[in-house]
Design a protein around this motif. Structure first.
Motif, PDB file in Angstrom:
ATOM      1  N   ALA A  64      39.695  42.931  52.411  1.00 24.15           N
ATOM      2  CA  ALA A  64      41.152  43.042  52.379  1.00 24.15           C
ATOM      3  C   ALA A  64      41.703  42.885  50.969  1.00 24.15           C
ATOM      4  O   ALA A  64      42.683  43.547  50.592  1.00 24.15           O
ATOM      5  CB  ALA A  64      41.769  41.991  53.305  1.00 24.15           C
ATOM      6  N   GLY A  65      41.057  42.036  50.174  1.00 28.17           N
ATOM      7  CA  GLY A  65      41.513  41.793  48.810  1.00 28.17           C
ATOM      8  C   GLY A  65      40.986  42.797  47.806  1.00 28.17           C
ATOM      9  O   GLY A  65      41.322  42.727  46.614  1.00 28.17           O
ATOM     10  N   GLY A  66      40.131  43.716  48.226  1.00 29.02           N
ATOM     11  CA  GLY A  66      39.624  44.749  47.339  1.00 29.02           C
ATOM     12  C   GLY A  66      38.375  44.396  46.562  1.00 29.02           C
ATOM     13  O   GLY A  66      37.889  45.219  45.774  1.00 29.02           O
ATOM     14  N   ALA A  67      37.832  43.197  46.759  1.00 21.31           N
ATOM     15  CA  ALA A  67      36.623  42.814  46.027  1.00 21.31           C
ATOM     16  C   ALA A  67      35.379  43.470  46.601  1.00 21.31           C
ATOM     17  O   ALA A  67      34.357  43.569  45.921  1.00 21.31           O
ATOM     18  CB  ALA A  67      36.459  41.290  46.039  1.00 21.31           C
ATOM     19  N   VAL A  68      35.463  43.914  47.866  1.00 27.59           N
ATOM     20  CA  VAL A  68      34.358  44.616  48.506  1.00 27.59           C
ATOM     21  C   VAL A  68      34.867  45.962  49.002  1.00 27.59           C
ATOM     22  O   VAL A  68      35.873  46.020  49.735  1.00 27.59           O
ATOM     23  CB  VAL A  68      33.772  43.812  49.690  1.00 27.59           C
ATOM     24  N   ALA A  69      34.196  47.037  48.578  1.00 31.42           N
ATOM     25  CA  ALA A  69      34.500  48.376  49.087  1.00 31.42           C
ATOM     26  C   ALA A  69      33.485  48.713  50.162  1.00 31.42           C
ATOM     27  O   ALA A  69      32.277  48.552  49.954  1.00 31.42           O
ATOM     28  CB  ALA A  69      34.434  49.399  47.963  1.00 31.42           C
ATOM     29  N   LEU A  70      33.975  49.157  51.314  1.00 32.83           N
ATOM     30  CA  LEU A  70      33.094  49.431  52.449  1.00 32.83           C
ATOM     31  C   LEU A  70      33.255  50.877  52.885  1.00 32.83           C
ATOM     32  O   LEU A  70      34.370  51.324  53.191  1.00 32.83           O
ATOM     33  CB  LEU A  70      33.434  48.487  53.610  1.00 32.83           C
ATOM     34  N   ASP A  71      32.145  51.612  52.887  1.00 31.44           N
ATOM     35  CA  ASP A  71      32.121  52.981  53.380  1.00 31.44           C
ATOM     36  C   ASP A  71      31.238  53.040  54.613  1.00 31.44           C
ATOM     37  O   ASP A  71      30.243  52.311  54.718  1.00 31.44           O
ATOM     38  CB  ASP A  71      31.545  53.931  52.328  1.00 31.44           C
ATOM     39  N   GLY A  72      31.578  53.925  55.543  1.00 31.71           N
ATOM     40  CA  GLY A  72      30.760  54.088  56.732  1.00 31.71           C
ATOM     41  C   GLY A  72      31.287  53.273  57.888  1.00 31.71           C
ATOM     42  O   GLY A  72      32.487  53.013  58.003  1.00 31.71           O
TER      43      GLY A  72
END
Length: 613
Positions: free
Chosen positions: A581-589
């Motif tokens: 939510a804070g943008g520190a982790v980008a999740l694809d899939g």
């Protein structure tokens, strides 16, 4: 007792070089919590009571001494502020710190005591002699990680150090910490009938545990490094007291540090808190090599526990007797194995020869001859003694129910056990009541009688860990779980490689649930280190793969994040949901794949039962 109380040499050596004590001998955490109380052992100045083995009482009196001591000009130790000692070797610009204790609070207190009497010398290097937490955990109390990262302060350790730190403190750290609560008795009340020490030290400190990764590996015996102007020659001793361990020699000072390979006690081949079984034959061979390499140029031997040995002749005799103890333990256990003895039978049979029995420093204050002999059997023969009756036994609770039924029911067993207790057959009482308590954990009479038997067994034990195990068992039967005082530190994770982190995840996977979840592939792209890993979940097993998945199989989900973010999540300081939510982790899939994966990781039980099911 060997030599009787007339033998005062150890007391002379333990006080030699005394400079000053920490007064009061209490160290607190920033929140005011006491993490170490050396003053609590003041009762050891009194005569040995009936509630303690006289030999262990003697050892505890020696080990409980605390303060700053000079080993030789230029080398000082602070003893008695933790299970281990911290050593300060003075260099040209500052001081080299050797083995900075378990907790940062006690390490900082030790450094402050040293500086109070030796001046404000900066720390110019840190040496970890081996991979046990009492030799690295307090490092943040003596050095700033930024100085290490900038190359201003080297951290020196034997090759394989981080790998084995992971093995002992991350993979099975929860279970080991829980059993260490029994072994060291840190939660027990200190006193003549309670915790009096563990033979190697008094107990474990309970402050903040940390780790700063080594920056210089020692990879070969004979490797020489000049650190802050001090020449140091290293000897690797892997597989002795720790899987990664080293001695070192200071040739210009004629001083030898033997890490934890030769102390004033018989050590453990298999420590009761749990570990890989050590090799006493290799241990003896390395001590032979130590003598060959350094004896002619050594006048003082010190370790990271207990007190030094001064004088070349005395130092060599000390090393030789330590060597002979491990060689005898190994060779005679193997001889009896080949005569058909089992581990329990060897433990009853084996005794040291008279010369070793007379040496105080080979007595079983920390590692008993009894449980070490069983460990040698385990190393070579495993858990099975060859008797098919023991091949497929019921697990403890099911066996206990059947035993108790065969013996006439719980009340009848307790009544018979009481007769055995009165007759002094405490080992038998402990065994049969163990069955009652695993069949009926709430049987009040069994709990109290078992606690009384444990208490008497503890009071009669020469081995400190045996005493603590018995007394902790008694306390938890009476009062419930006392907890696990020493916990792993979050920054242990930061010092591990990505592969070690993922392996630590693999041993938390709930296999049956994971098998039902089917096949998952999670790709991890670390933006700060440039590493890419794929976690393959298949048939309930988690396999870390560097780079892409085998045969180019597409990932179920891909995460892009900094390695520090993963450490923070695993350390419980944040969550993946918050970081996404804070943008520190980008999740694809498939975002659900990460959620599913999280539900498959079991949370370790920090306070599991030991003396009851």
């Amino acid at each position: 007792m060997t030599g009787g109380e007339r033998d005062q040499q150890d007391f002379v050596d333990a006080e030699r070089g005394f400079v000053a004590r920490l007064t009061p001998g209490v160290v607190r955490a920033p929140d005011g919590r006491v993490v170490w109380d050396a003053d609590a052992y003041g009762f050891l100045d009194e005569a040995c009571p009936a509630t303690a083995h006289p030999s262990l009482w003697r050892q505890s009196r020696l080990v409980a001494r605390q303060g700053l001591y000079e080993v030789v000009p230029g080398i000082h130790q602070v003893r008695g502020l933790d299970l281990s000692h911290i050593t300060f070797v003075e260099g040209e610009r500052g001081v080299i710190v050797v083995d900075p204790l378990i907790s940062e609070e006690v390490a900082a207190a030790a450094l402050a005591l040293y500086r109070e009497h030796r001046g404000e010398r900066p720390v110019t290097a840190v040496i970890y002699t081996h991979s046990h937490v009492d030799h690295f955990g307090g490092v943040r109390g003596v050095v700033d990680a930024a100085d290490v990262a900038a190359g201003r302060v080297p951290v020196i350790a034997p090759a394989g150090f981080l790998e084995h730190v992971a093995g002992e403190n991350v993979f099975t750290g929860t279970a080991m910490a829980r059993r260490a609560a029994y072994m060291y008795g840190a939660a027990l009340p200190k006193g003549p009938a309670g915790q009096i020490g563990c033979g190697l030290g008094q107990t474990t400190s309970t402050g903040g545990v940390g780790l700063i990764a080594p920056t210089l590996d020692i990879t070969a015996t004979g490797q020489e490094e000049t650190v802050d102007g001090v020449r140091i020659v290293f000897q690797l001793t892997p597989g002795t007291e720790a899987p990664a361990e080293m001695n070192f020699h200071l040739p210009d000072l004629r001083v030898l540090c033997v890490a934890e390979n030769a102390c004033h006690t018989l050590h453990n081949v298999l420590t009761l808190r749990g570990a890989l079984v050590r090799d006493p034959s290799a241990w003896a061979r390395y001590l032979t090599e130590t003598i060959r390499l350094f004896a002619d140029t050594t006048d003082v031997v010190f370790a990271s526990h207990h007190w030094p040995t001064w004088g070349q002749g005395r130092a060599v005799r000390f090393l030789e007797e330590q060597r002979d103890a491990y060689a005898y333990l190994h060779d005679q256990s193997v001889r009896l194995i080949n005569a058909g003895y089992t581990g329990a039978e060897i433990a009853e049979e084996l005794r040291f020869p008279p010369a070793l029995e007379r040496a105080w420093h080979t007595r079983g204050y920390y590692g008993s001859l009894s449980h070490n002999a069983k460990a040698v059997y385990q190393r070579y023969m495993g858990w099975f003694d060859g008797n098919p009756a023991h091949l497929w036994q019921h697990p403890p609770v099911e066996a206990a129910r059947r035993y108790v039924e065969f013996m006439g029911g719980a009340d009848a067993v307790v009544a018979k056990a009481r007769t055995s207790y009165d007759a002094g057959d405490l080992r038998w009482v402990a065994e049969v009541l163990g069955h009652v308590l695993f069949a009926e954990p709430d049987h009040a009479a069994a709990r109290e009688l078992q606690a009384a038997a444990f208490e008497r067994l503890g009071h009669g034990s020469e081995c400190g860990p045996w005493r603590n195990f018995y007394l902790m068992g008694a306390a938890e039967l009476r009062d419930g779980v006392l907890g696990t005082p020493t916990r792993s530190a979050p920054d242990l994770l930061a010092a591990l490689t990505a592969e070690q982190i993922f392996q630590s995840m693999a041993v938390r996977i709930n296999g049956p649930r994971a098998a039902e979840a089917g096949r998952l592939l999670l790709r991890w792209e670390f933006t700060d280190t440039g590493e890419t890993w794929t976690l393959l979940l298949s048939n309930g097993a988690l396999t870390p793969v560097r780079g892409d998945a085998p045969r180019g199989e597409p990932p179920t989900a891909t995460l892009r994040l900094a390695r520090a973010t993963l450490d923070a999540v695993l350390g419980g300081r944040t969550t993946f949901a918050d970081e996404i939510a804070g943008g520190a982790v980008a999740l694809d899939g498939d975002a659900g794949a990460l959620l599913t994966f999280g539900t498959l990781l079991d949370k370790p039980d920090l306070d599991f039962a030991i003396v009851t099911p």
